[in-house]
Design a protein around this motif. Structure first.
Motif, short mmCIF file in Angstrom:
data_model
loop_
_atom_site.label_atom_id
_atom_site.label_comp_id
_atom_site.label_asym_id
_atom_site.label_seq_id
_atom_site.Cartn_x
_atom_site.Cartn_y
_atom_site.Cartn_z
N THR A 97 0.85 -1.20 0.00
CA THR A 97 0.00 0.00 0.00
C THR A 97 0.89 1.26 0.00
O THR A 97 2.11 1.16 0.23
N SER A 98 0.28 2.43 -0.18
CA SER A 98 1.13 3.62 -0.19
C SER A 98 1.70 3.89 1.20
O SER A 98 2.86 4.31 1.33
N VAL A 99 0.94 3.61 2.24
CA VAL A 99 1.48 3.74 3.60
C VAL A 99 2.63 2.74 3.77
O VAL A 99 3.70 3.07 4.31
N GLY A 100 2.41 1.52 3.29
CA GLY A 100 3.43 0.46 3.41
C GLY A 100 4.72 0.82 2.68
O GLY A 100 5.82 0.47 3.13
N GLN A 101 4.58 1.56 1.58
CA GLN A 101 5.79 1.95 0.84
C GLN A 101 6.59 3.01 1.60
O GLN A 101 7.82 3.00 1.56
N MET A 102 5.89 3.87 2.32
CA MET A 102 6.60 4.85 3.17
C MET A 102 7.37 4.11 4.27
O MET A 102 8.52 4.43 4.58
N ILE A 103 6.72 3.11 4.84
CA ILE A 103 7.36 2.31 5.91
C ILE A 103 8.57 1.58 5.35
O ILE A 103 9.66 1.55 5.95
N SER A 104 8.40 1.01 4.16
CA SER A 104 9.47 0.21 3.57
C SER A 104 10.71 1.07 3.29
O SER A 104 11.84 0.66 3.57
N ALA A 105 10.47 2.28 2.78
CA ALA A 105 11.60 3.20 2.50
C ALA A 105 12.31 3.57 3.80
O ALA A 105 13.54 3.63 3.87
N TYR A 106 11.52 3.76 4.85
CA TYR A 106 12.10 4.10 6.16
C TYR A 106 12.95 2.93 6.68
O TYR A 106 14.08 3.13 7.14
N LEU A 107 12.42 1.71 6.57
CA LEU A 107 13.16 0.54 7.08
C LEU A 107 14.45 0.32 6.30
O LEU A 107 15.45 -0.15 6.85
#
Ligand code: NYM
Ligand code: MG
Length: 258
Positions: A97-107
């Motif tokens: 999801t778009s929220v999940g992509q923000m999280i993934s970039a952060y991780l």
């Protein structure tokens, strides 16, 4: 019969964890009795939830990074499917999801975010899936979930955020029927392939996460020694799953109320 059962489940789904299912309202008494008989019959047909119109189970695997959760989720799922169970594998964060992509970039250390902000993003990533999760469970699909709210709280609290503040946004998400914690020493986990690729994958930090995980134990929580051979862990997970399915037959969905 199926429709009535689903309605009963949906109405009850707003009850909070820890409160037993209320007695069937008057007028539904005979339905409740028939439902009980019906569930007994369903368990004899294999006991994996979802057969004959009952709800699915929400089973979560938790643990430190490289504790073996993803492999064991896959094994449990293929075992269930082999038995003809209606089951799906999910994971959080859901990076699609778009929220999940923000999280993934952060991780992946490709972006910087404030600690509270990323905590709320992890939670939002579960909230955006809550509706689908509820409808899957009510329509009889068992969900095997790789990380859920306990990860959210344990990892953020280990960064120094207030524990109660971390729990708050999780309240109202669907409560798991069973949480299996794969217990592996952080040093041992760090020897497994790919360790250190993402943020949080540091032994000292993971020790703190483990302490917070253990402080979150409740009646749905089972600990399995994740350092045992894969097949032994798998066997124990199957047994825990089978017991869980028998216990959650007829129980309405509940919400997390931390
Ligand atoms: N994580 C995961 C959190 O910090 N909060 C959460 O709510 C969740 C679901 O993300 N180190 C952390 C734990 C992991 C990382 O998860 C990514 P995975 O299962 O390694 O892809
Ligand atoms: Mg990881």
């Amino acid at each position: 019969m199926t429709t009535l059962f689903r309605l009963a489940g949906r109405g009850a789904s707003w009850r909070r964890v820890g409160k037993a299912a209320a007695a069937a309202p008057s007028g539904l008494g005979s339905f409740a009795l028939r439902r009980r008989a019906f569930q007994g019959a369903r368990m004899e047909t294999g006991g994996c939830g979802g057969k004959g119109g009952g709800r699915g189970a929400l089973v979560v695997l938790e643990g430190l990074d490289r504790s073996g959760k993803s492999s064991q989720c896959a094994r449990l799922l293929s075992f269930l499917k082999g038995k003809g169970c209606n089951a799906e594998g999910w994971r959080f964060p859901d990076r699609t999801t778009s929220v999940g992509q923000m999280i993934s970039a952060y991780l992946a250390n490709q972006s910087q975010l404030d600690d509270r902000t990323v905590h709320l993003l992890f939670s939002a990533n579960r909230w955006e899936k809550r509706g689908l999760m509820e409808s899957k469970l009510l329509s009889g699909t068992t969900l095997i979930v790789d990380r859920y709210s306990h990860s959210g709280v344990a990892f953020s609290a280990a960064k120094g955020l207030d524990l109660e503040w971390c729990k708050a946004p999780e309240n109202g998400l669907i409560a798991p029927d069973l949480v299996i914690y794969l217990d592996v020493q952080p040093e041992k986990a760090s020897e497994r392939g790919g360790y250190g690729d993402e943020r949080y994958e540091k032994i000292e930090f993971q020790k703190k996460v483990a302490d917070y995980y253990l402080s979150l134990r409740d009646s749905t929580w089972k600990v399995v020694d994740g350092s045992l051979p894969m097949e032994t862990v798998e066997e124990q997970l199957r047994e825990l799953f089978t017991n869980c399915i028998q216990q959650c037959q007829g129980k309405p969905l509940a919400n997390l109320a931390w």
